[in-house]
Scaffold this motif. Structure first.
Motif, PDB file in Angstrom:
ATOM      1  N   LYS A  25      28.619  44.921  31.987  1.00 12.53           N
ATOM      2  CA  LYS A  25      29.237  43.599  31.884  1.00 12.53           C
ATOM      3  C   LYS A  25      30.686  43.660  31.398  1.00 12.53           C
ATOM      4  CE  LYS A  25      26.629  40.156  31.133  1.00 12.53           C
ATOM      5  NZ  LYS A  25      25.768  39.101  30.640  1.00 12.53           N
ATOM      6  N   PRO A  26      31.023  44.405  30.324  1.00 23.14           N
ATOM      7  CA  PRO A  26      32.438  44.497  29.914  1.00 23.14           C
ATOM      8  C   PRO A  26      33.326  45.109  31.006  1.00 23.14           C
ATOM      9  CG  PRO A  26      31.014  45.284  28.160  1.00 23.14           C
ATOM     10  CD  PRO A  26      30.145  45.079  29.359  1.00 23.14           C
ATOM     11  N   LEU A  27      32.801  46.074  31.739  1.00 24.42           N
ATOM     12  CA  LEU A  27      33.561  46.651  32.842  1.00 24.42           C
ATOM     13  C   LEU A  27      33.836  45.589  33.911  1.00 24.42           C
ATOM     14  CD1 LEU A  27      34.806  49.201  34.048  1.00 24.42           C
ATOM     15  CD2 LEU A  27      32.607  49.644  35.145  1.00 24.42           C
ATOM     16  N   GLY A  28      32.875  44.732  34.173  1.00 24.18           N
ATOM     17  CA  GLY A  28      33.055  43.631  35.119  1.00 24.18           C
ATOM     18  C   GLY A  28      34.127  42.666  34.647  1.00 24.18           C
ATOM     19  N   TRP A  29      34.136  42.364  33.343  1.00 22.11           N
ATOM     20  CA  TRP A  29      35.171  41.488  32.785  1.00 22.11           C
ATOM     21  C   TRP A  29      36.548  42.124  32.943  1.00 22.11           C
ATOM     22  CZ3 TRP A  29      32.060  40.835  27.677  1.00 22.11           C
ATOM     23  CH2 TRP A  29      31.030  39.908  27.873  1.00 22.11           C
ATOM     24  N   VAL A  34      41.870  42.405  35.591  1.00 21.34           N
ATOM     25  CA  VAL A  34      42.896  43.175  36.300  1.00 21.34           C
ATOM     26  C   VAL A  34      43.158  42.562  37.672  1.00 21.34           C
ATOM     27  CG1 VAL A  34      43.379  45.416  37.382  1.00 21.34           C
ATOM     28  CG2 VAL A  34      42.472  45.318  35.058  1.00 21.34           C
ATOM     29  N   THR A  35      42.093  42.170  38.360  1.00 19.56           N
ATOM     30  CA  THR A  35      42.241  41.549  39.679  1.00 19.56           C
ATOM     31  C   THR A  35      42.984  40.229  39.575  1.00 19.56           C
ATOM     32  OG1 THR A  35      40.216  42.620  40.444  1.00 19.56           O
ATOM     33  CG2 THR A  35      40.988  40.713  41.697  1.00 19.56           C
ATOM     34  N   ALA A  36      42.635  39.397  38.587  1.00 15.83           N
ATOM     35  CA  ALA A  36      43.305  38.108  38.406  1.00 15.83           C
ATOM     36  C   ALA A  36      44.790  38.306  38.117  1.00 15.83           C
ATOM     37  CB  ALA A  36      42.639  37.329  37.280  1.00 15.83           C
ATOM     38  N   ARG A  37      45.114  39.295  37.304  1.00 17.29           N
ATOM     39  CA  ARG A  37      46.523  39.575  36.982  1.00 17.29           C
ATOM     40  C   ARG A  37      47.281  40.032  38.228  1.00 17.29           C
ATOM     41  NH1 ARG A  37      48.002  43.118  31.981  1.00 17.29           N
ATOM     42  NH2 ARG A  37      48.393  41.107  31.046  1.00 17.29           N
ATOM     43  N   ARG A  38      46.664  40.903  39.020  1.00 16.01           N
ATOM     44  CA  ARG A  38      47.303  41.394  40.242  1.00 16.01           C
ATOM     45  C   ARG A  38      47.564  40.248  41.218  1.00 16.01           C
ATOM     46  NH1 ARG A  38      45.095  42.865  44.958  1.00 16.01           N
ATOM     47  NH2 ARG A  38      43.019  42.934  44.060  1.00 16.01           N
ATOM     48  N   ILE A  39      46.594  39.352  41.367  1.00 12.02           N
ATOM     49  CA  ILE A  39      46.753  38.208  42.267  1.00 12.02           C
ATOM     50  C   ILE A  39      47.841  37.272  41.744  1.00 12.02           C
ATOM     51  CG2 ILE A  39      45.601  36.129  43.117  1.00 12.02           C
ATOM     52  CD1 ILE A  39      43.025  37.833  43.300  1.00 12.02           C
ATOM     53  N   ALA A  40      47.879  37.053  40.426  1.00 18.29           N
ATOM     54  CA  ALA A  40      48.870  36.150  39.841  1.00 18.29           C
ATOM     55  C   ALA A  40      50.292  36.695  39.993  1.00 18.29           C
ATOM     56  CB  ALA A  40      48.554  35.910  38.368  1.00 18.29           C
ATOM     57  N   LYS A  41      50.455  38.011  39.978  1.00 20.31           N
ATOM     58  CA  LYS A  41      51.781  38.628  40.093  1.00 20.31           C
ATOM     59  C   LYS A  41      52.289  38.676  41.528  1.00 20.31           C
ATOM     60  CE  LYS A  41      52.122  41.813  36.231  1.00 20.31           C
ATOM     61  NZ  LYS A  41      52.209  43.236  35.878  1.00 20.31           N
TER      62      LYS A  41
END
Length: 91
Positions: A25-29, A34-41
């Motif tokens: 679960k922490p790995l999923g978070w 990381v994915t959300a940050r990449r998309i936001a950038k």
């Protein structure tokens, strides 16, 4: 190479499955963050033309290529100068 789904994937009541879910679960978070940050950038791009995207999270065998070819055929039949772009296998 064919990868089989692990047996514990479907077992809800085993201690092994519960422990594995708890540990992952922490790995999923982290992955989601990381994915959300990449998309936001990502900088938006205006290609200057209409774009039709055919795809999803399915890796292969779900019929995306035949659907894309049919869309191209229909667009060209109506007089639209349509082109296809593929990232290719493993792109």
């Amino acid at each position: 190479m064919k990868l089989n789904t692990p047996r514990w994937w479907y077992v809800r009541d085993s201690n092994h499955a519960r422990m594995t879910r708890t540990m992952l679960k922490p790995l999923g978070w982290l992955w989601a963050g990381v994915t959300a940050r990449r998309i936001a950038k990502a900088a938006p791009v205006d290609p200057g033309c209409a774009v039709v995207s055919v795809g999803n999270l399915t890796v292969g065998g779900s019929g995306k290529t035949p659907v894309a070819r049919e869309i191209l055929r229909l667009l060209r039949a109506t007089g639209v100068e349509a082109q296809g772009l593929s990232r290719g296998y493993g792109g």
